[in-house]
Design a protein around this motif. Structure first.
Motif, mmCIF file in Angstrom:
data_model
loop_
_atom_site.group_PDB
_atom_site.id
_atom_site.type_symbol
_atom_site.label_atom_id
_atom_site.label_comp_id
_atom_site.label_asym_id
_atom_site.label_seq_id
_atom_site.Cartn_x
_atom_site.Cartn_y
_atom_site.Cartn_z
ATOM 1 N N PHE A 343 0.833 -1.211 0.000
ATOM 2 C CA PHE A 343 0.000 0.000 0.000
ATOM 3 C C PHE A 343 0.865 1.256 0.000
ATOM 4 C CE2 PHE A 343 -4.083 -2.129 1.186
ATOM 5 C CZ PHE A 343 -4.833 -1.527 0.205
ATOM 6 N N LEU A 344 1.975 1.218 0.736
ATOM 7 C CA LEU A 344 2.861 2.379 0.713
ATOM 8 C C LEU A 344 3.462 2.542 -0.686
ATOM 9 C CD1 LEU A 344 4.695 2.238 4.169
ATOM 10 C CD2 LEU A 344 2.592 3.380 3.549
ATOM 11 N N GLY A 345 3.771 1.404 -1.335
ATOM 12 C CA GLY A 345 4.287 1.468 -2.702
ATOM 13 C C GLY A 345 3.232 2.042 -3.644
ATOM 14 N N ALA A 346 1.983 1.591 -3.492
ATOM 15 C CA ALA A 346 0.896 2.124 -4.314
ATOM 16 C C ALA A 346 0.735 3.611 -4.037
ATOM 17 C CB ALA A 346 -0.395 1.379 -4.012
ATOM 18 N N GLY A 347 0.951 4.013 -2.769
ATOM 19 C CA GLY A 347 0.884 5.421 -2.417
ATOM 20 C C GLY A 347 1.953 6.222 -3.146
ATOM 21 N N SER A 348 3.153 5.649 -3.229
ATOM 22 C CA SER A 348 4.226 6.343 -3.956
ATOM 23 C C SER A 348 3.833 6.548 -5.406
ATOM 24 C CB SER A 348 5.510 5.519 -3.915
ATOM 25 O OG SER A 348 6.067 5.570 -2.650
ATOM 26 N N VAL A 349 3.238 5.496 -5.996
ATOM 27 C CA VAL A 349 2.809 5.593 -7.393
ATOM 28 C C VAL A 349 1.749 6.679 -7.542
ATOM 29 C CG1 VAL A 349 1.597 4.372 -9.222
ATOM 30 C CG2 VAL A 349 3.399 3.220 -7.953
ATOM 31 N N LEU A 350 0.793 6.684 -6.638
ATOM 32 C CA LEU A 350 -0.289 7.674 -6.677
ATOM 33 C C LEU A 350 0.260 9.077 -6.494
ATOM 34 C CD1 LEU A 350 -3.313 8.216 -6.661
ATOM 35 C CD2 LEU A 350 -3.360 7.642 -4.260
ATOM 36 N N HIS A 351 1.228 9.204 -5.580
ATOM 37 C CA HIS A 351 1.856 10.483 -5.282
ATOM 38 C C HIS A 351 2.585 11.017 -6.520
ATOM 39 C CE1 HIS A 351 3.336 13.378 -2.392
ATOM 40 N NE2 HIS A 351 4.580 13.184 -2.800
ATOM 41 N N ALA A 352 3.227 10.072 -7.244
ATOM 42 C CA ALA A 352 4.065 10.498 -8.368
ATOM 43 C C ALA A 352 3.251 10.736 -9.636
ATOM 44 C CB ALA A 352 5.131 9.445 -8.640
ATOM 45 N N THR A 353 2.128 10.024 -9.784
ATOM 46 C CA THR A 353 1.415 10.101 -11.057
ATOM 47 C C THR A 353 0.006 10.670 -10.908
ATOM 48 O OG1 THR A 353 0.494 7.912 -10.790
ATOM 49 C CG2 THR A 353 2.607 8.047 -11.887
ATOM 50 N N GLY A 354 -0.530 10.673 -9.718
ATOM 51 C CA GLY A 354 -1.859 11.198 -9.499
ATOM 52 C C GLY A 354 -2.982 10.282 -9.944
ATOM 53 N N THR A 355 -2.693 9.029 -10.249
ATOM 54 C CA THR A 355 -3.776 8.129 -10.639
ATOM 55 C C THR A 355 -3.565 6.743 -10.066
ATOM 56 O OG1 THR A 355 -4.964 7.143 -12.470
ATOM 57 C CG2 THR A 355 -2.638 7.535 -12.820
ATOM 58 N N ARG A 356 -4.689 6.084 -9.777
ATOM 59 C CA ARG A 356 -4.632 4.699 -9.312
ATOM 60 C C ARG A 356 -5.029 3.751 -10.422
ATOM 61 N NH1 ARG A 356 -8.436 6.445 -4.728
ATOM 62 N NH2 ARG A 356 -9.918 5.128 -5.821
ATOM 63 N N GLU A 357 -5.448 4.310 -11.576
ATOM 64 C CA GLU A 357 -5.890 3.490 -12.704
ATOM 65 C C GLU A 357 -4.685 2.814 -13.331
ATOM 66 O OE1 GLU A 357 -8.619 2.577 -14.491
ATOM 67 O OE2 GLU A 357 -9.672 3.193 -12.681
ATOM 68 N N MET A 358 -4.650 1.468 -13.295
ATOM 69 C CA MET A 358 -3.467 0.804 -13.813
ATOM 70 C C MET A 358 -3.309 1.011 -15.315
ATOM 71 S SD MET A 358 -3.057 -2.625 -11.647
ATOM 72 C CE MET A 358 -4.734 -3.146 -11.592
ATOM 73 N N SER A 359 -4.463 1.198 -16.020
ATOM 74 C CA SER A 359 -4.356 1.338 -17.473
ATOM 75 C C SER A 359 -3.759 2.678 -17.876
ATOM 76 C CB SER A 359 -5.724 1.151 -18.111
ATOM 77 O OG SER A 359 -6.645 1.994 -17.469
ATOM 78 N N ARG A 360 -3.509 3.586 -16.922
ATOM 79 C CA ARG A 360 -2.842 4.842 -17.242
ATOM 80 C C ARG A 360 -1.389 4.848 -16.796
ATOM 81 N NH1 ARG A 360 -6.908 8.007 -18.782
ATOM 82 N NH2 ARG A 360 -8.914 7.577 -17.816
ATOM 83 N N LEU A 361 -0.945 3.754 -16.204
ATOM 84 C CA LEU A 361 0.422 3.694 -15.691
ATOM 85 C C LEU A 361 1.299 2.908 -16.653
ATOM 86 C CD1 LEU A 361 -0.571 3.080 -12.012
ATOM 87 C CD2 LEU A 361 0.299 5.186 -13.001
ATOM 88 N N GLY A 362 2.454 2.506 -16.197
ATOM 89 C CA GLY A 362 3.368 1.731 -17.032
ATOM 90 C C GLY A 362 4.748 2.347 -17.047
ATOM 91 N N GLY A 363 5.757 1.496 -17.135
ATOM 92 C CA GLY A 363 7.130 1.964 -17.282
ATOM 93 C C GLY A 363 7.667 2.787 -16.123
ATOM 94 N N LEU A 364 7.060 2.626 -14.943
ATOM 95 C CA LEU A 364 7.478 3.488 -13.837
ATOM 96 C C LEU A 364 8.844 3.127 -13.265
ATOM 97 C CD1 LEU A 364 4.178 4.023 -11.840
ATOM 98 C CD2 LEU A 364 5.318 5.557 -13.395
ATOM 99 N N TRP A 365 9.373 1.934 -13.604
ATOM 100 C CA TRP A 365 10.638 1.539 -12.962
ATOM 101 C C TRP A 365 11.741 2.527 -13.258
ATOM 102 C CZ3 TRP A 365 15.295 0.767 -15.283
ATOM 103 C CH2 TRP A 365 15.291 0.639 -16.669
#
Lengths: 649, 301
Positions: A343-365
């Protein structure tokens, strides 16, 4: 020495946190960390074999004398609370700072401390009234934490659903503790022997604690609450507060008589939570909602352990009962650790990208290598892969169930489906996390927001690294943690104190260690070899398309498509298809939405029926005096008829 | 010292013999089709060639693209070390080692799927999705088979479970496990390793973008996995552990060869199944294992 002084420091630190949360983040952090460190030290002391802390005070709260007790079972949960409570507090300073959330950050800190304190209160109280007070405080503080961002309507809806569902559970607990107090003559809690008539009360406890734990048909509040809360709150809710429901079940099945067959019911609920939790998780498109359904799954695994322990206790099979219970209790820790990490990792993703929708993410490594690595570690742990902690506890539960199969009799036949479905759960969880990691962190960014992501700062990465280290530690030294967990199991059923644990748990530790060492050597060797032969970078081949667009990548929905079809009977996805037509199709589209089946197909229709019935009944009350007089006359006539026709006695 | 030496020899046997199996399968297929076919040692040549080649990595790929195959290989080699080899037993043997083996296979699957998703290629996604989805059913069948063996022998240590294996359900179990072997190793009728249409592949679709040493590691790992399943299947049917060392080793080798030839024959005589039917055959494998389990339970009572 006892744990008393440490508990005092912990209580003082947390209280200081409650008071200082609104004014100074620094003082709040210092006092919270001091408080949870003291609580951790106290629980480690008890779990390492120190004396149980039992404190009777003349001080009265609500007319009842205060009685607190820290034994192995409460220490187990207290240790988890301390680790996650501390990690989340550090994380929140960067994730939900005053600068970005001037209104809600201050209150969030104070409520965080209230939550930590109320969970501590639930774990320590030995008095039904105080237990209920702490329980209610826990519910309310969680509500205020979930609804930090209450400008958004879905957050308010999630909070409202949580509050309603939790209070339905609390109502059942009120009934439970009141009935207990009536029959025992006091609110004092403790082991009760020789009262078989109290056994049916177990069903009330199962309902009340089951809602909090989020086991399958009672989990309706969980996905939306965990998805919409700030991520550090999701972490502590998923990691700790739903475990408080498990604590209640473990505690009161240990202290109170249990009806016959209760173990089977718990095991069946556990199996259905495990399989259906992960099936629903696979169908989700929202990263945090997906993680929330995995909590349902893992609560299921814990309950399988507890259920079989109850069965073993009923049939007098200590050896495998201990394995199942120890596996379940260790999974409480493990799930708390890796799910908070995720959840903290998901929070980092949300913090960095502003979305929780997986279909809008990708390549974050590329932008977030630390978050990606730590999330991957958590994903491997929750999939039960060696060398991490999830494997150790699932292995213990498996071992207990295998031994149960080899006991002649009905237990054997009934544990076969549990085992097969537990194996299936593991494979499904792996599929789900392969999907999450691939879609979120690998490949190419699917939206501009994901392309401009940035790595989180030290205050967010530090707690994640700490949680990840705990996951690795449990994986590499399972024997140490097994010892602590078996103390809790002995507290649950004192007759099991003398049963020796499986000696092979140490071997699992060595096997895990060798996987880590050999794996590290192999990775570095292959990396050097790949570099040494002249590594070149080129476009992804993808059947010869020289300029692939990000939309050509496989989506999460298609990744999970095969398995979703197997579970369509319960997930009931709604599809909107706009098929391409003609030789030059202008527009085409496809979208799929997976509802929360129990909520939308069971609870809501029933709720609507109740409201309809109530509004019909409401027509009787309309304020017209003549009609009321008519009711009275009709009522009197009815009574008179009853008296005359009924014999007039 | 002796133990270290013994483990080293055991590992060497696994690593050196594994690439022989795909060669045998290809030879059988060529023989059925009336061709001469590639030499039996072809995979060794391929591996040596790949190991010397340079690597082309996708611009999108992270270091996990190389780390994934490496960890998967370690997991498969580790699983192989747990598997008892007839009279020689396993390198280490403890209560519940069979579960470690199953989960090491899962670790390998996770790492392979991870590496496949690195490139952002839709084929990688398709392959990985199919691999992890079908694995759900094959893992269920595998767990059921393990349960049947465990009930037959009253034990959950691999070497014990495989020592007493000729039970009433051995043939059912063998048939079920053969299905799992074909599915897990991506053979016909579940997957065609020789197909040239990416849309219909499972394992090959996952490794399309791999090259050089990492690809060699993937191919070698896949051959270890095939040998692992062949050894497991042979020992389920034959009580190899009870024979004298020489006879046991010879029987085990013969049985593994027979399994490999069977795989080649299946591949020559049947076509690849449509994807929609794959779950059905895997379910059939699961049911075969389940019937073996029920027989074992009945026999025990």
């Amino acid at each position: 020495m006892t744990a008393g002084p440490l508990i005092l420091v912990a209580a003082g630190g947390t209280l200081a946190g409650v008071l200082s949360g609104r004014f100074s983040p620094r003082i709040w952090l210092a006092s919270t960390v001091a408080g949870v460190s003291a609580a951790l030290a106290a629980s480690v002391w008890v779990l390492a074999g120190g004396a149980v802390w039992d404190w009777h005070s003349a001080f009265r709260v609500g007319g009842e004398p205060l009685h607190l007790r820290l034994d192995a079972i409460s220490s187990l949960f207290m240790a988890l609370l301390s680790v996650v409570g501390g990690a989340g507090a550090v994380y929140s300073l960067e994730y939900w700072p005053d600068s970005a959330h001037p209104r809600s950050a201050r209150g969030g800190r104070a409520w965080w401390s209230v939550l930590v304190m109320s969970v501590g209160g639930v774990l320590l109280s030995c008095n039904g009234l105080h237990f209920l007070i702490a329980w209610e405080l826990l519910t309310i503080s969680s509500y205020f934490l979930i609804t930090r961002d209450r400008q958004r309507s879905e957050v308010r809806a999630a909070g409202w659903l949580y509050l309603g569902a939790s209070h339905a559970g609390t109502l059942s607990l009120f009934a439970y503790f009141t009935a207990l107090a009536v029959s025992t003559g006091g609110w004092e809690l403790g082991p009760i022997h020789g009262h078989p008539e109290l056994a049916p009360l177990f069903w009330l406890a199962l309902l009340g604690f089951g809602v909090k734990a989020g086991l399958f048909p009672l989990h309706i509040w969980l996905p939306s609450a965990h998805a919409n809360a700030p991520s550090h709150v999701s972490a502590i809710m998923s990691g700790v507060t739903i475990k408080v429901g498990i604590y209640g079940l473990v505690r009161f099945t240990g202290w109170m008589p249990v009806p016959q067959g209760a173990g089977w019911v718990v095991a069946v609920l556990g199996v259905s939570s495990a399989v259906l939790g992960v099936a629903f998780a696979l169908a989700q498109h929202d990263l945090k909602r997906l993680l929330a359904y995995h909590s349902v799954e893992n609560i299921g695994i814990i309950l399988i352990g507890l259920g079989f322990a109850l069965v073993a206790a009923e049939h007098g099979n200590a050896a495998w009962g201990l394995l199942a219970l120890a596996g379940g209790l260790m999974h409480v820790w493990n799930h708390g650790l890796f799910k908070s990490l995720l959840f903290l990792g998901a929070g980092s993703v949300l913090h960095a990208t502003g979305t929780r929708e997986m279909s809008r993410l990708g390549g974050l490594w590329r932008a977030m290598p630390w978050t990606a690595g730590l999330f991957a570690l958590g994903a491997a742990a929750i999939s039960g892969l060696p060398p991490l902690n999830g494997f150790v506890s699932e292995w213990l539960v498996f071992l207990g169930l295998f031994d149960a199969v080899n006991v002649p009799g009905n237990v054997s036949l009934a544990s076969v489906p549990a085992l097969v479905l537990l194996g299936m759960t593991g494979a499904l969880a792996l599929a789900c996390f392969a999907k999450v990691c691939g879609v979120v962190f690998l490949g190419r960014a699917r939206s501009a927001a994901a392309g401009h992501a940035h790595e989180s700062g030290r205050l967010m990465l530090g707690p994640m690294i700490a949680l990840a280290s705990c996951c690795v530690a449990v994986g590499l030294a399972p024997a140490v943690f097994f010892l602590a967990v078996s103390r809790a199991a002995a507290e649950w059923n004192p007759a099991w104190a003398t049963v020796g644990g499986p000696l092979s748990i140490a071997t699992i530790g060595y096997a895990n260690l060798s996987v880590v060492v050999v794996g590290a050597v192999a990775v570095s060797y292959l990396w050097r070899r790949a570099g040494g032969t002249g590594l070149r970078r080129g476009l992804t081949w993808d059947c010869g398309y020289a300029a692939p667009t990000a939309r050509m990548q496989y989506t999460g929905g298609s990744f999970a498509g095969i398995i979703n079809e197997w579970f369509a009977w319960i997930i009931r996805p709604t599809r909107h298809e706009n098929m391409p037509e003609g030789p030059f199709p202008v527009r085409a589209g496809f979208d799929e939405h997976s509802p929360e089946t129990v909520l939308e197909h069971v609870v809501e229709p029933v709720g609507r029926m109740v409201i309809k019935a109530s509004s019909l009944a409401r027509r009787l009350q309309h304020g017209r005096l003549q009609a009321y007089l008519l009711y009275i006359v009709a009522g009197l006539a009815g009574l008179a008829a009853l008296v005359l026709l009924g014999g007039g006695r | 010292m002796i133990i270290a030496l013994e483990s080293a020899v055991r590992l060497a046997v696994w690593l050196l013999l594994a690439p022989l199996l795909p060669g045998v399968i290809n030879k059988v297929k060529a023989w059925v089709a009336g061709r001469r076919g590639p030499p039996v040692l072809q995979l060794y040549f391929d591996l040596a060639r790949l190991w010397r080649k340079s690597v082309v990595m996708s611009t999108l790929a992270s270091p996990g693209f190389v780390a994934g195959p490496a960890i998967a290989w370690v997991a498969l080699a580790g699983a192989a070390m747990l598997m008892p080899l007839g009279p020689a037993g396993g390198a280490i043997s403890f209560k519940g080692d069979v579960l470690l083996l199953v989960y090491l296979l899962a670790l390998a699957r996770f790492c392979t799927a991870w590496a496949a998703l690195e490139t952002g290629s839709a084929f990688g996604g398709m392959g990985a999705a199919r691999e992890v989805s079908f694995a759900v059913l094959s893992e269920v069948a595998l767990i059921t088979a393990v349960l049947a063996l465990s009930v037959q022998t009253g034990n959950i240590t691999l070497s014990e479970m495989l020592s007493l294996s000729v039970g009433s359900g051995a043939m059912l179990l063998a048939a079920g496990l053969f299905g799992v072997l074909l599915a897990e190793n991506c053979r016909v009728p579940f997957d065609d390793p020789n197909t040239h249409l990416e849309l219909t592949m499972v394992h090959e679709a996952m490794v399309l973008d791999h090259s050089g040493p990492p690809f060699a590691v993937i191919l070698h790992g896949a051959s270890i996995k095939l040998l692992l399943f062949a050894v497991l299947l042979s020992q389920v049917v034959l009580p190899v552990g009870k024979l004298s060392p020489l006879a046991g080793t010879a029987t085990l080798a013969g049985a593994v060869l027979a399994v490999t030839v069977c795989v080649g024959l299946v591949e020559s005589l049947t076509a690849r199944m449509a994807f929609r039917r794959v779950p059905l055959i895997l379910t059939a494998s699961f049911l075969l294992c389940l019937f073996a389990l029920l027989l074992a339970l009945k026999g025990g009572a």
